[in-house]
Design a protein around this motif. Structure first.
Motif, PDB file in Angstrom:
ATOM      1  N   GLU A  88      69.230  -5.662 -28.408  1.00 45.33           N
ATOM      2  CA  GLU A  88      69.071  -6.666 -27.356  1.00 45.33           C
ATOM      3  C   GLU A  88      67.949  -7.609 -27.749  1.00 45.33           C
ATOM      4  N   LEU A  89      68.119  -8.873 -27.397  1.00 47.28           N
ATOM      5  CA  LEU A  89      67.075  -9.882 -27.569  1.00 47.28           C
ATOM      6  C   LEU A  89      66.987 -10.689 -26.287  1.00 47.28           C
ATOM      7  N   ARG A  90      65.785 -10.764 -25.705  1.00 49.26           N
ATOM      8  CA  ARG A  90      65.601 -11.517 -24.462  1.00 49.26           C
ATOM      9  C   ARG A  90      64.400 -12.437 -24.571  1.00 49.26           C
ATOM     10  N   GLU A  91      64.583 -13.656 -24.111  1.00 49.15           N
ATOM     11  CA  GLU A  91      63.511 -14.647 -24.024  1.00 49.15           C
ATOM     12  C   GLU A  91      63.354 -15.036 -22.559  1.00 49.15           C
ATOM     13  N   LYS A  92      62.108 -15.052 -22.069  1.00 52.20           N
ATOM     14  CA  LYS A  92      61.872 -15.336 -20.656  1.00 52.20           C
ATOM     15  C   LYS A  92      60.647 -16.228 -20.511  1.00 52.20           C
ATOM     16  N   VAL A  93      60.756 -17.241 -19.679  1.00 50.63           N
ATOM     17  CA  VAL A  93      59.657 -18.155 -19.379  1.00 50.63           C
ATOM     18  C   VAL A  93      59.380 -18.095 -17.888  1.00 50.63           C
ATOM     19  N   ASP A  94      58.116 -17.904 -17.510  1.00 52.88           N
ATOM     20  CA  ASP A  94      57.704 -17.880 -16.105  1.00 52.88           C
ATOM     21  C   ASP A  94      56.643 -18.942 -15.873  1.00 52.88           C
ATOM     22  N   ILE A  95      56.815 -19.687 -14.815  1.00 56.08           N
ATOM     23  CA  ILE A  95      55.839 -20.694 -14.391  1.00 56.08           C
ATOM     24  C   ILE A  95      55.293 -20.235 -13.042  1.00 56.08           C
ATOM     25  N   LEU A 105      49.774 -15.040  -4.192  1.00 55.87           N
ATOM     26  CA  LEU A 105      49.485 -15.905  -3.038  1.00 55.87           C
ATOM     27  C   LEU A 105      48.072 -16.478  -3.099  1.00 55.87           C
ATOM     28  N   GLY A 106      47.619 -16.769  -4.323  1.00 51.70           N
ATOM     29  CA  GLY A 106      46.316 -17.387  -4.512  1.00 51.70           C
ATOM     30  C   GLY A 106      45.157 -16.425  -4.463  1.00 51.70           C
ATOM     31  N   LEU A 107      45.415 -15.124  -4.310  1.00 54.57           N
ATOM     32  CA  LEU A 107      44.341 -14.133  -4.232  1.00 54.57           C
ATOM     33  C   LEU A 107      43.979 -13.566  -5.593  1.00 54.57           C
ATOM     34  N   SER A 108      44.724 -13.915  -6.626  1.00 52.80           N
ATOM     35  CA  SER A 108      44.411 -13.473  -7.973  1.00 52.80           C
ATOM     36  C   SER A 108      43.253 -14.288  -8.537  1.00 52.80           C
ATOM     37  N   ALA A 109      42.512 -13.672  -9.472  1.00 50.98           N
ATOM     38  CA  ALA A 109      41.427 -14.401 -10.139  1.00 50.98           C
ATOM     39  C   ALA A 109      41.980 -15.466 -11.072  1.00 50.98           C
ATOM     40  N   TYR A 110      43.269 -15.376 -11.420  1.00 52.60           N
ATOM     41  CA  TYR A 110      43.922 -16.346 -12.299  1.00 52.60           C
ATOM     42  C   TYR A 110      45.187 -16.821 -11.594  1.00 52.60           C
ATOM     43  N   PRO A 111      45.059 -17.747 -10.652  1.00 52.24           N
ATOM     44  CA  PRO A 111      46.185 -18.070  -9.776  1.00 52.24           C
ATOM     45  C   PRO A 111      47.302 -18.884 -10.408  1.00 52.24           C
ATOM     46  N   ALA A 112      47.043 -19.602 -11.513  1.00 52.41           N
ATOM     47  CA  ALA A 112      48.071 -20.472 -12.086  1.00 52.41           C
ATOM     48  C   ALA A 112      48.147 -20.289 -13.592  1.00 52.41           C
ATOM     49  N   TYR A 113      49.338 -20.045 -14.092  1.00 56.56           N
ATOM     50  CA  TYR A 113      49.548 -19.945 -15.535  1.00 56.56           C
ATOM     51  C   TYR A 113      51.040 -20.032 -15.840  1.00 56.56           C
ATOM     52  N   ASP A 114      51.332 -20.284 -17.103  1.00 55.72           N
ATOM     53  CA  ASP A 114      52.706 -20.319 -17.611  1.00 55.72           C
ATOM     54  C   ASP A 114      52.786 -19.308 -18.744  1.00 55.72           C
ATOM     55  N   THR A 115      53.858 -18.544 -18.770  1.00 53.42           N
ATOM     56  CA  THR A 115      53.943 -17.487 -19.770  1.00 53.42           C
ATOM     57  C   THR A 115      55.347 -17.437 -20.380  1.00 53.42           C
ATOM     58  N   ALA A 116      55.391 -17.100 -21.653  1.00 54.19           N
ATOM     59  CA  ALA A 116      56.656 -16.904 -22.367  1.00 54.19           C
ATOM     60  C   ALA A 116      56.648 -15.503 -22.971  1.00 54.19           C
ATOM     61  N   THR A 117      57.714 -14.761 -22.742  1.00 57.94           N
ATOM     62  CA  THR A 117      57.807 -13.402 -23.254  1.00 57.94           C
ATOM     63  C   THR A 117      59.094 -13.244 -24.049  1.00 57.94           C
ATOM     64  N   VAL A 122      64.125 -19.606  -8.715  1.00 60.17           N
ATOM     65  CA  VAL A 122      63.070 -20.399  -8.085  1.00 60.17           C
ATOM     66  C   VAL A 122      62.702 -19.715  -6.778  1.00 60.17           C
ATOM     67  N   ILE A 123      61.406 -19.440  -6.589  1.00 63.07           N
ATOM     68  CA  ILE A 123      60.918 -18.784  -5.386  1.00 63.07           C
ATOM     69  C   ILE A 123      59.750 -19.595  -4.837  1.00 63.07           C
ATOM     70  N   ARG A 124      59.802 -19.866  -3.566  1.00 60.80           N
ATOM     71  CA  ARG A 124      58.698 -20.534  -2.885  1.00 60.80           C
ATOM     72  C   ARG A 124      58.129 -19.571  -1.859  1.00 60.80           C
ATOM     73  N   GLY A 157      52.604 -20.362  -2.720  1.00 59.72           N
ATOM     74  CA  GLY A 157      52.799 -20.273  -4.163  1.00 59.72           C
ATOM     75  C   GLY A 157      54.229 -20.544  -4.576  1.00 59.72           C
ATOM     76  N   THR A 158      54.412 -20.742  -5.882  1.00 63.81           N
ATOM     77  CA  THR A 158      55.733 -21.012  -6.459  1.00 63.81           C
ATOM     78  C   THR A 158      55.915 -20.198  -7.728  1.00 63.81           C
ATOM     79  N   ILE A 159      57.104 -19.648  -7.910  1.00 61.64           N
ATOM     80  CA  ILE A 159      57.460 -18.911  -9.122  1.00 61.64           C
ATOM     81  C   ILE A 159      58.775 -19.468  -9.643  1.00 61.64           C
ATOM     82  N   ILE A 160      58.793 -19.886 -10.900  1.00 60.67           N
ATOM     83  CA  ILE A 160      60.013 -20.369 -11.555  1.00 60.67           C
ATOM     84  C   ILE A 160      60.219 -19.548 -12.817  1.00 60.67           C
ATOM     85  N   SER A 161      61.410 -18.983 -12.975  1.00 54.52           N
ATOM     86  CA  SER A 161      61.705 -18.157 -14.143  1.00 54.52           C
ATOM     87  C   SER A 161      62.987 -18.635 -14.820  1.00 54.52           C
ATOM     88  N   LEU A 162      62.943 -18.677 -16.139  1.00 58.98           N
ATOM     89  CA  LEU A 162      64.116 -18.973 -16.966  1.00 58.98           C
ATOM     90  C   LEU A 162      64.262 -17.839 -17.966  1.00 58.98           C
TER      91      LEU A 162
END
Length: 462
Positions: free
Chosen positions: A76-83, A89-101, A434-436, A451-456
């Motif tokens: 299996e090969l999977r590529e995932k991008v999260d924005i 809900l803004g309570l994290s010490a790192y509230p905004a980031y973009d990640t690729a796995t 897409v989650i709001r 907050g907003t979560i977008i995943s591809l």
């Protein structure tokens, strides 16, 4: 890495997966990869010496001339991008980031006669862009995901020994952690018994495997054990049945709003599921006992997922309503621990964004599912999540209780959810979500926000 770069990387990966699979599917492929790769069965093709083409050849590699021993391989090969905007809900010490796995799995399944089988699977995972402390299941060099031997001394009996995944039932309480880069595995002994009428009994004793970043360095989680008995009684009339189970999880240090202490938690449960015509149901009732430090555990949870499917209508719509409730701890230091805590739950079942751990919460989740074509499935839903007890915390993630003000109401968050899942050809899946999220008053009083979560994601199995 910029958002545009990450999206372009995901799109390129999806196109590459599509082209690779199309090349392997130039001839009709009767085989479909399963989520649990060890559930795939090509014994009939091995016995019949079925002519295979393309990647099908990997499914039956004879080890003996008579086909009595054979090897199956795949991956299996999977590529995932999260924005992510306003993480937790803004309570994290790192509230905004973009990640690729990226994750890759390769497996080999050796059938050494009728009574012995050896299954091995290697994993590799890479992650970039996420801010905050490293999580063990995000990134790792090549490691052993699964390596077990199956012994089948008689029909309907199987003993599995070694590193393995432990999905139970519909994975509500013990799930393989599919959402994340590295799936969850255990070093375990598991016995499966199957009766002639299809009834099954599973008994197991296991230690959780903790992922480490280097190659071949995964080890058992110190001080943590998981064991249980799970039986499933089928009902031919409903196409479902009744599940009865007992699960026990022991931890050296469990963390709740009550504090940190050794824990022995037992979960006793019943599940009823099935369908009548256009209607389907999935019901759970759960009680928990045990000890948390010097306190007695007295917790409970329940769930109801009711659905209706218009089989004769265009797009085969399924309309469902799910309600979940899990007890919270009302008073600290009273000698009782009332916070419910599932062993290794499927958090995406509880919340489309995996946004909270099952404890001190109740939620309502209406969902519409549409199938415009065989290849395309659409999901649209909304959810409201409230706390059961104002004296307990919000368990957005495990072992990390978020204390909220006692006042300001019960609703912790609401969210709306849209997802499209496209399977252009067999074993290739492309999805976007897409989650709001809308923070409730007690979360806002703590400093939280919407907050907003977008995943591809693109996934190819072979």
């Amino acid at each position: 890495m910029t958002v545009k770069t990450m999206i372009r990387r995901g799109a390129q990966a999806a196109l590459a997966l599509l082209l690779l699979s199309a090349a392997g599917a130039a001839h009709a492929d009767p085989f479909e990869a399963k989520s649990m790769r060890w559930e795939e069965d090509y014994s009939a093709q091995a016995r019949d010496h079925t002519p295979l083409v393309g990647l099908q050849r990997l499914k039956v590699l004879p080890l003996t001339a008579d086909g009595g021993m054979w090897l199956s391989a795949g991956g299996e090969l999977r590529e995932k991008v999260d924005i992510i905007r306003s993480s937790q809900l803004g309570l994290s010490a790192y509230p905004a980031y973009d990640t690729a796995t990226t994750r890759a799995y390769l497996h080999a399944d050796a059938h050494l006669g009728e009574h012995v089988r050896v299954f091995g699977q290697l994993s590799w995972a890479d992650e970039g862009g996420r801010r905050g402390p490293d999580r063990s299941y995000d990134e790792s060099g090549v490691d052993v995901q699964q390596l077990f031997v199956d012994l089948a001394p008689a029909a309907g009996a199987r003993l599995r020994l070694g590193r393995q995944e432990l999905p139970l039932g519909d994975q509500r309480l013990s799930e393989v952690r599919e959402t994340y880069d590295l799936r969850r595995s255990f070093d375990a002994a598991r016995l499966d018994l199957t009766a002639a009428d299809g009834a099954t009994l599973t008994a197991f004793s296991a230690a959780l495997v903790l992922n480490h970043p280097g190659p071949f360095d995964d080890r058992e989680q110190p001080g943590e054990r998981f064991q249980g008995v799970y039986t499933a009684l089928p009902s031919p009339r409903t196409g479902g049945g009744i599940d009865l189970f007992w699960l026990e999880r022991r931890r050296r240090a469990a963390v709740y709003a009550e504090g940190t202490a050794p824990e022995r938690r037992e979960t006793w449960g019943v599940r009823a599921h099935g369908a009548h015509g256009a209607f389907d149901y999935n019901l759970y009732g759960l009680a928990q006992t045990g000890r948390f430090g010097s306190a007695d555990i007295r917790a409970w949870a329940a769930s109801a997922d009711l659905g209706w499917t218009g089989h004769a209508l265009a797009w085969s719509p399924r309309l469902s309503l799910r309600a979940d409730v899990a007890s919270g701890d009302a008073r600290r230091g009273d000698g009782e621990m009332n916070s419910f805590d599932a062993p290794y739950p499927n958090t995406s079942y509880l919340s489309t964004s995996s946004a909270y751990w099952p404890g001190n919460a109740w939620s309502v989740f209406p969902l519409a599912t549409l199938k415009p074509s065989r290849a395309l499935t659409l999901y649209l839903g909304a959810q409201s999540v409230s706390r059961m007890s104002r004296g307990d915390s919000f368990y957005y993630s495990p072992q990390a209780p978020l204390a909220l003000p006692a006042g300001h109401g019960q609703v912790m968050m609401r969210q709306v959810y849209a997802r499209a899942r496209w399977e252009p050809i067999r074993d290739v899946t492309v999805s976007t979500t897409v989650i709001r999220q809308f923070a409730g008053d007690p979360v806002r009083a703590r400093g939280g926000r919407d907050g907003t979560i977008i995943s591809l994601a693109a996934d190819w199995k072979f």
